[in-house]
Design a protein around this motif. Structure first.
Motif, PDB file in Angstrom:
ATOM      1  N   PHE A 418      89.920  11.562  20.021  1.00 15.58           N
ATOM      2  CA  PHE A 418      90.359  11.270  21.182  1.00 15.58           C
ATOM      3  C   PHE A 418      91.492  12.158  21.602  1.00 15.58           C
ATOM      4  O   PHE A 418      91.559  12.736  22.943  1.00 15.58           O
ATOM      5  N   SER A 419      92.463  12.572  20.762  1.00 14.45           N
ATOM      6  CA  SER A 419      93.573  13.150  21.042  1.00 14.45           C
ATOM      7  C   SER A 419      93.290  14.370  21.389  1.00 14.45           C
ATOM      8  O   SER A 419      93.926  15.123  22.116  1.00 14.45           O
ATOM      9  N   LYS A 420      92.129  15.179  21.067  1.00 17.96           N
ATOM     10  CA  LYS A 420      91.847  16.552  21.354  1.00 17.96           C
ATOM     11  C   LYS A 420      90.536  16.560  22.184  1.00 17.96           C
ATOM     12  O   LYS A 420      90.038  17.577  22.505  1.00 17.96           O
ATOM     13  N   GLY A 421      90.045  15.450  22.742  1.00 23.55           N
ATOM     14  CA  GLY A 421      89.035  15.420  23.738  1.00 23.55           C
ATOM     15  C   GLY A 421      89.382  15.902  25.246  1.00 23.55           C
ATOM     16  O   GLY A 421      90.499  16.030  25.496  1.00 23.55           O
ATOM     17  N   ASP A 422      88.366  15.356  25.844  1.00 21.20           N
ATOM     18  CA  ASP A 422      88.615  15.336  27.342  1.00 21.20           C
ATOM     19  C   ASP A 422      88.847  14.302  28.057  1.00 21.20           C
ATOM     20  O   ASP A 422      88.906  14.256  29.422  1.00 21.20           O
ATOM     21  N   TRP A 423      89.107  13.158  27.502  1.00 24.44           N
ATOM     22  CA  TRP A 423      89.210  11.779  27.976  1.00 24.44           C
ATOM     23  C   TRP A 423      88.428  11.399  29.396  1.00 24.44           C
ATOM     24  O   TRP A 423      88.773  10.886  30.261  1.00 24.44           O
ATOM     25  N   ASN A 424      86.920  11.509  28.857  1.00 23.88           N
ATOM     26  CA  ASN A 424      86.219  11.166  29.740  1.00 23.88           C
ATOM     27  C   ASN A 424      85.882   9.530  29.484  1.00 23.88           C
ATOM     28  O   ASN A 424      86.543   8.985  28.628  1.00 23.88           O
ATOM     29  N   VAL A 425      85.002   8.890  30.267  1.00 30.91           N
ATOM     30  CA  VAL A 425      84.751   7.413  30.323  1.00 30.91           C
ATOM     31  C   VAL A 425      84.527   7.042  28.994  1.00 30.91           C
ATOM     32  O   VAL A 425      85.227   6.121  28.575  1.00 30.91           O
ATOM     33  N   ASP A 426      83.683   7.471  28.304  1.00 34.85           N
ATOM     34  CA  ASP A 426      83.282   7.087  27.071  1.00 34.85           C
ATOM     35  C   ASP A 426      84.236   7.030  26.142  1.00 34.85           C
ATOM     36  O   ASP A 426      84.195   6.156  25.159  1.00 34.85           O
ATOM     37  N   ASP A 427      84.907   8.248  26.139  1.00 34.45           N
ATOM     38  CA  ASP A 427      85.979   8.313  25.330  1.00 34.45           C
ATOM     39  C   ASP A 427      87.199   7.392  25.457  1.00 34.45           C
ATOM     40  O   ASP A 427      87.502   6.715  24.401  1.00 34.45           O
ATOM     41  N   VAL A 428      87.409   6.946  26.489  1.00 34.16           N
ATOM     42  CA  VAL A 428      88.610   6.011  26.806  1.00 34.16           C
ATOM     43  C   VAL A 428      87.947   4.815  26.360  1.00 34.16           C
ATOM     44  O   VAL A 428      88.726   3.868  25.852  1.00 34.16           O
ATOM     45  N   ASN A 429      86.845   4.512  26.834  1.00 38.06           N
ATOM     46  CA  ASN A 429      86.382   3.066  26.331  1.00 38.06           C
ATOM     47  C   ASN A 429      86.176   2.842  24.801  1.00 38.06           C
ATOM     48  O   ASN A 429      86.516   1.806  24.478  1.00 38.06           O
ATOM     49  N   ALA A 430      85.847   4.057  24.208  1.00 39.89           N
ATOM     50  CA  ALA A 430      85.970   3.889  22.650  1.00 39.89           C
ATOM     51  C   ALA A 430      87.130   3.373  22.199  1.00 39.89           C
ATOM     52  O   ALA A 430      87.210   2.870  21.358  1.00 39.89           O
ATOM     53  N   MET A 431      88.126   4.447  22.700  1.00 35.19           N
ATOM     54  CA  MET A 431      89.536   4.083  22.280  1.00 35.19           C
ATOM     55  C   MET A 431      90.031   2.761  22.581  1.00 35.19           C
ATOM     56  O   MET A 431      90.669   2.197  21.574  1.00 35.19           O
ATOM     57  N   ASP A 432      89.634   2.174  23.711  1.00 35.22           N
ATOM     58  CA  ASP A 432      90.252   0.910  23.956  1.00 35.22           C
ATOM     59  C   ASP A 432      89.513  -0.167  23.365  1.00 35.22           C
ATOM     60  O   ASP A 432      90.256  -1.187  22.701  1.00 35.22           O
ATOM     61  N   ASN A 433      88.328   0.087  22.838  1.00 39.33           N
ATOM     62  CA  ASN A 433      87.677  -1.087  21.936  1.00 39.33           C
ATOM     63  C   ASN A 433      87.948  -0.770  20.470  1.00 39.33           C
ATOM     64  O   ASN A 433      88.133  -1.900  19.888  1.00 39.33           O
ATOM     65  N   LEU A 434      88.471   0.154  20.141  1.00 40.25           N
ATOM     66  CA  LEU A 434      89.014   0.621  18.665  1.00 40.25           C
ATOM     67  C   LEU A 434      90.171  -0.124  18.660  1.00 40.25           C
ATOM     68  O   LEU A 434      90.505  -0.846  17.580  1.00 40.25           O
ATOM     69  N   GLY A 524      90.322   7.626  37.608  1.00 38.61           N
ATOM     70  CA  GLY A 524      90.573   7.313  35.996  1.00 38.61           C
ATOM     71  C   GLY A 524      91.831   6.859  35.672  1.00 38.61           C
ATOM     72  O   GLY A 524      92.110   6.354  34.491  1.00 38.61           O
ATOM     73  N   ARG A 525      92.691   6.786  36.608  1.00 40.31           N
ATOM     74  CA  ARG A 525      94.311   6.307  36.202  1.00 40.31           C
ATOM     75  C   ARG A 525      94.235   4.905  35.901  1.00 40.31           C
ATOM     76  O   ARG A 525      94.933   4.403  35.121  1.00 40.31           O
ATOM     77  N   GLU A 526      93.266   3.931  36.383  1.00 36.81           N
ATOM     78  CA  GLU A 526      93.199   2.480  35.996  1.00 36.81           C
ATOM     79  C   GLU A 526      92.848   2.487  34.676  1.00 36.81           C
ATOM     80  O   GLU A 526      93.289   1.407  33.928  1.00 36.81           O
ATOM     81  N   GLN A 527      91.877   3.292  34.069  1.00 37.58           N
ATOM     82  CA  GLN A 527      91.341   3.155  32.694  1.00 37.58           C
ATOM     83  C   GLN A 527      92.662   3.529  31.855  1.00 37.58           C
ATOM     84  O   GLN A 527      92.823   2.768  30.919  1.00 37.58           O
ATOM     85  N   GLN A 528      93.537   4.543  32.176  1.00 41.45           N
ATOM     86  CA  GLN A 528      94.499   5.009  31.508  1.00 41.45           C
ATOM     87  C   GLN A 528      95.516   3.723  31.320  1.00 41.45           C
ATOM     88  O   GLN A 528      96.017   3.498  30.256  1.00 41.45           O
ATOM     89  N   TYR A 529      95.861   3.027  32.386  1.00 33.86           N
ATOM     90  CA  TYR A 529      96.797   1.934  32.415  1.00 33.86           C
ATOM     91  C   TYR A 529      96.172   0.885  31.672  1.00 33.86           C
ATOM     92  O   TYR A 529      97.073   0.097  30.635  1.00 33.86           O
ATOM     93  N   ASN A 530      94.905   0.541  31.517  1.00 35.15           N
ATOM     94  CA  ASN A 530      94.489  -0.211  30.666  1.00 35.15           C
ATOM     95  C   ASN A 530      94.444  -0.047  29.185  1.00 35.15           C
ATOM     96  O   ASN A 530      94.586  -0.797  28.389  1.00 35.15           O
ATOM     97  N   LEU A 531      94.304   1.198  29.049  1.00 38.88           N
ATOM     98  CA  LEU A 531      94.328   1.810  27.646  1.00 38.88           C
ATOM     99  C   LEU A 531      95.843   1.576  26.974  1.00 38.88           C
ATOM    100  O   LEU A 531      96.062   1.009  25.900  1.00 38.88           O
ATOM    101  N   LEU A 532      96.834   2.015  27.974  1.00 46.71           N
ATOM    102  CA  LEU A 532      98.189   1.832  27.383  1.00 46.71           C
ATOM    103  C   LEU A 532      98.550   0.366  27.171  1.00 46.71           C
ATOM    104  O   LEU A 532      99.399   0.043  26.154  1.00 46.71           O
ATOM    105  N   SER A 533      98.050  -0.483  28.004  1.00 48.73           N
ATOM    106  CA  SER A 533      98.133  -2.101  27.758  1.00 48.73           C
ATOM    107  C   SER A 533      97.742  -2.405  26.583  1.00 48.73           C
ATOM    108  O   SER A 533      98.359  -3.158  26.007  1.00 48.73           O
ATOM    109  N   GLN A 534      96.494  -1.877  26.365  1.00 47.79           N
ATOM    110  CA  GLN A 534      95.787  -2.294  24.834  1.00 47.79           C
ATOM    111  C   GLN A 534      96.483  -1.677  23.722  1.00 47.79           C
ATOM    112  O   GLN A 534      96.639  -2.517  22.900  1.00 47.79           O
ATOM    113  N   LEU A 535      97.109  -0.598  23.908  1.00 44.84           N
ATOM    114  CA  LEU A 535      97.939   0.054  23.017  1.00 44.84           C
ATOM    115  C   LEU A 535      99.178  -0.867  22.314  1.00 44.84           C
ATOM    116  O   LEU A 535      99.472  -0.931  21.376  1.00 44.84           O
TER     117      LEU A 535
END
Length: 547
Positions: A418-434, A524-535
Motif C-alpha cells: 500500500f505504501s508504494k501503490g496508487d491508493w486506489n479504492v480497493d487498496d484503501v479499503n484493503a488497508m482499512d479492513n487490515l 477520495g478524501r473521505e476514504q483517506q480520513y476514514n483510513l486515518l481514523s481507523q489507524l
C-alpha cells in the motif's frame, strides 16, 4: 507510413505481399488483412473493375500522403478529389470516431439504468465494478445457505449444549425448551423463524436441506462450507501463483518494485480465465462473509435472554461467535465435536491430498494472493470472524506463524504494498479492513495478541519490508556526502506491525497535507480520513491495557 514504404521500395523490381495468418493448421486458415491487400495479393480472383478501383483509390491515398500538408489541397485541388474518396473519409469518421463515442454513451446508460451504477461510473465499460456485482441468483443462494446455517445451529445448540432431544417436528422440541429453559423461548422462536423456508416449501426445513436425512443435515452443511473454502483456495491460485515474500525482496534489491511484472507476461497470462477465477472466488468469499454477518433480530434476542448461559460458559457472547466456532473445526477445535465427526470432515481433504481448511484458515491463505481485491475480501471475512473479540478465535490467528503461512508477514506485505501503490479504492479499503482486523485481534486488552502484533519479524529471517529498506539504504550509500545527514534518518524501516501502523499514520497525514497544499482534487478524501481514523483506533487498541 506511406512515405516510409515509398522509400523502401525505391529500386525494387519484385514486391511480395502476404496477408497475416493467425492460425496455420491443417485445413484451417484464419487471416486478417486490409481488403485492398486481399485484392492485390489475388487479383485474378476479382473482376477487373474491382482491381481498377483498388488501384485508383490506392493512388489517390498515396498522392495525399506524400503531399505536404500546407499545400496539399492547393496542389491536388478539390476538383481532383474522387467522390468515392470523400465518402470513404466520412465512413471512416463514422467508424473510428462517432461509433466509439456512441458505444461509450450506450454502455454508460446501460450501467446506470440496468445495473444501478452511479452516474454510469467511469467513461465506458467499468469491468471492475461489474465484476464485483452480485446477481439476484447469488443473493438467493446466500439466503438459502444462511437459512440452513441457522437451522443447523439451532439443532446443535439444543442437542449438544442444552441436552434437548431433537424430534421430527418443532412442536415437541418447543415443549421441551419451555419446560427446561423457558427464558430461552424467545431466542429459539427467533431462530425458528429465521430458518423457516417461505419461498420454496413453506416448511421449517430449508430448501437445500429438505432432501437430506435429518441425522445427516449437519454433516452435509459443514462439508459444503469446508468445500467452498477448498474451492476458493484452489481456484484462486489456478492462474496466479502465491506471493513469495523472499522473491519479492530479491526483486526489490535489483530495482523491481513489489508486484511489478513483465508487461508482456501480463498480457498473455492475465486472461479471461484469471478474471473469471477472481470473480468466482470473490463471490464465494461473499457467501462466507454473509454467513458470519450479524442478524440484528437474532443478536438482540440473544443478548437479552442468554445472560445466564453466557455466565455459565454454555453459550458464547453472540450467535455469530457460536457459528464461527462451529464452522471452523480445524482452526478452533471444539469440545462439542466428536472424534467421528472430525474424521468425517477430514476424509474429503485426505482423499484430495491437501491440508484441511476452514473459513478462519482461509483468511491468511488468501493474504498471499497477488490480487488486492481477493486480499480485501479475505480481510473482510477475517473482520467478521473476530468482530466480537472471542478469545479462542483471536488466538487461532496467532497460530499462523510458519514459513509457508505467516500471518504477520502477509500483513506486513500489505502495508508495504500500500505504501508504494496508487491508493486506489480497493487498496484503501484493503488497508482499512487490515487495520480493523488488527484492532479486533487485540480487542479486550488481549496481551498475547498485542505481543503477537509487536513481534520483530526479522528475528529468524528478515522479512520483505526489512530487506527492502536495507536494499534502499545500501543504494543510498553511493550518493554524495552532502546527503549523509539525510541518509542517517533512513533506518531499517518497520520490522513489526506496530511500527508499520505508526509509519502509515505519518504517511497518510503527509499525503493529505501535501494534497491540501497543492489544492489537489477532493475525490477520495473521505476514504483517506476514514483510513486515518481507523489507524488511530487500531493503534489505541494495540497499546491499551497493561502491555
Amino acid at each position: 507510413g506511406r512515405k516510409k514504404v515509398s522509400l523502401q521500395l525505391v529500386g525494387a523490381k519484385v514486391v511480395t505481399m502476404r496477408s497475416r495468418c493467425l492460425f496455420d493448421l491443417d485445413g484451417i486458415y484464419v487471416t486478417v488483412a486490409n481488403p485492398r491487400m486481399v485484392v492485390l495479393t489475388s487479383p485474378t480472383n476479382f473482376d477487373p473493375e474491382v482491381v481498377g478501383k483498388v488501384i485508383k483509390v490506392g493512388t489517390q491515398r498515396h498522392r495525399q500522403a506524400i503531399t505536404p500538408a500546407a499545400h496539399g489541397r492547393a496542389r491536388i485541388g478539390q476538383q481532383d478529389m474522387d467522390p468515392d474518396f470523400i465518402d470513404n473519409k466520412l465512413t471512416k469518421r463514422v467508424i473510428h470516431v462517432q461509433m466509439p463515442q456512441f458505444r461509450t454513451i450506450v454502455i454508460d446508460l446501460i450501467e446506470e439504468q440496468c445495473f444501478n451504477v452511479e452516474d454510469g461510473g467511469q467513461l465506458g465499460l467499468d469491468r471492475l465494478i461489474l465484476a464485483k456485482m452480485l446477481e439476484h441468483e447469488h443473493q438467493e443462494v446466500v439466503r438459502m445457505i444462511k437459512q440452513a446455517c441457522v437451522y443447523v445451529m439451532r439443532d446443535h445448540l439444543l442437542s449438544a449444549k442444552l441436552g434437548i432431544e431433537i424430534g421430527k417436528d418443532w412442536e415437541s422440541v418447543e415443549q421441551q425448551v419451555e419446560l427446561s429453559k423457558p427464558h430461552l423461548m424467545p431466542v429459539f422462536n427467533e431462530l425458528y423463524e429465521a430458518a423457516y423456508d417461505e419461498v420454496f416449501l413453506e416448511n421449517e426445513v430449508p430448501f437445500i436441506l429438505s432432501t437430506i436425512e435429518q441425522s445427516e443435515r449437519t454433516d452435509a452443511l459443514v462439508n459444503w462450507i469446508l468445500r467452498i473454502c477448498h474451492v476458493i483456495r484452489t481456484v484462486a491460485y489456478f492462474r496466479q501463483e502465491r506471493l513469495d515474500f523472499q522473491a519479492e525482496a530479491r526483486a526489490a534489491a535489483i530495482g523491481i518494485s513489489a508486484g511489478e511484472e513483465n508487461i508482456f507476461e501480463r498480457i498473455f497470462d492475465d486472461t479471461g480465465e484469471a478474471h473469471l477465477a477472481r470473480a468466482t472466488c470473490s463471490a464465494l468469499l461473499n457467501i462466507l462473509q454473509e454467513i458470519f454477518t450479524h442478524d440484528e433480530h437474532i443478536e438482540e434476542k440473544w443478548e437479552k435472554w442468554t445472560k445466564q448461559e453466557q455466565n455459565q460458559g454454555v453459550f458464547m457472547k453472540t450467535f455469530v461467535v457460536e457459528k464461527a466456532l462451529f464452522f471452523c473445526p480445524f482452526s478452533v477445535p471444539s469440545k462439542d465435536l466428536s472424534r467421528e465427526q472430525r474424521l468425517k470432515m477430514q476424509s474429503f481433504f485426505e482423499r484430495a491430498q491437501v491440508p484441511p481448511i476452514d473459513p478462519l484458515r482461509l483468511v491468511p491463505e488468501m493474504l498471499y494472493h497477488p490480487d488486492v481485491t481477493l486480499r480485501l475480501e479475505a480481510l473482510k471475512l477475517g473482520c467478521k470472524l473476530v468482530e466480537d473479540a472471542n478469545h479462542d478465535l483471536q488466538l487461532a490467528f496467532k497460530r499462523f506463524d510458519t514459513p509457508d503461512l505467516n500471518l504477520q508477514k502477509a500483513m506486513a506485505f500489505q502495508f508495504s504494498s500500500f505504501s508504494k501503490g496508487d491508493w486506489n479504492v480497493d487498496d484503501v479499503n484493503a488497508m482499512d479492513n487490515l487495520l480493523l482486523k488488527l484492532q479486533n485481534l487485540c480487542e479486550g486488552h488481549h496481551t498475547e495478541l498485542q505481543t503477537f502484533i509487536g513481534e520483530d519479524l526479522s528475528i529468524e529471517e528478515k522479512d520483505f519490508a526489512t530487506l527492502l529498506a536495507l536494499a534502499i539504504q545500501a543504494t543510498e550509500q553511493d550518493d554524495d556526502d552532502d546527503n549523509d545527514q539525510e541518509k542517517g534518518n533512513e533506518v531499517e524501516g518497520p520490522a513489526n506491525l506496530v511500527a508499520w501502523i505508526c509509519e502509515m499514520a505519518r504517511m497518510v497525514m503527509g499525503k493529505m497535507l501535501s494534497d491540501q497544499e497543492w489544492q489537489a482534487s477532493m475525490e477520495g478524501r473521505e476514504q483517506q480520513y476514514n483510513l486515518l481514523s481507523q489507524l488511530f483506533d487500531s493503534a489505541a487498541e494495540v497499546i491499551q491495557g497493561p502491555n
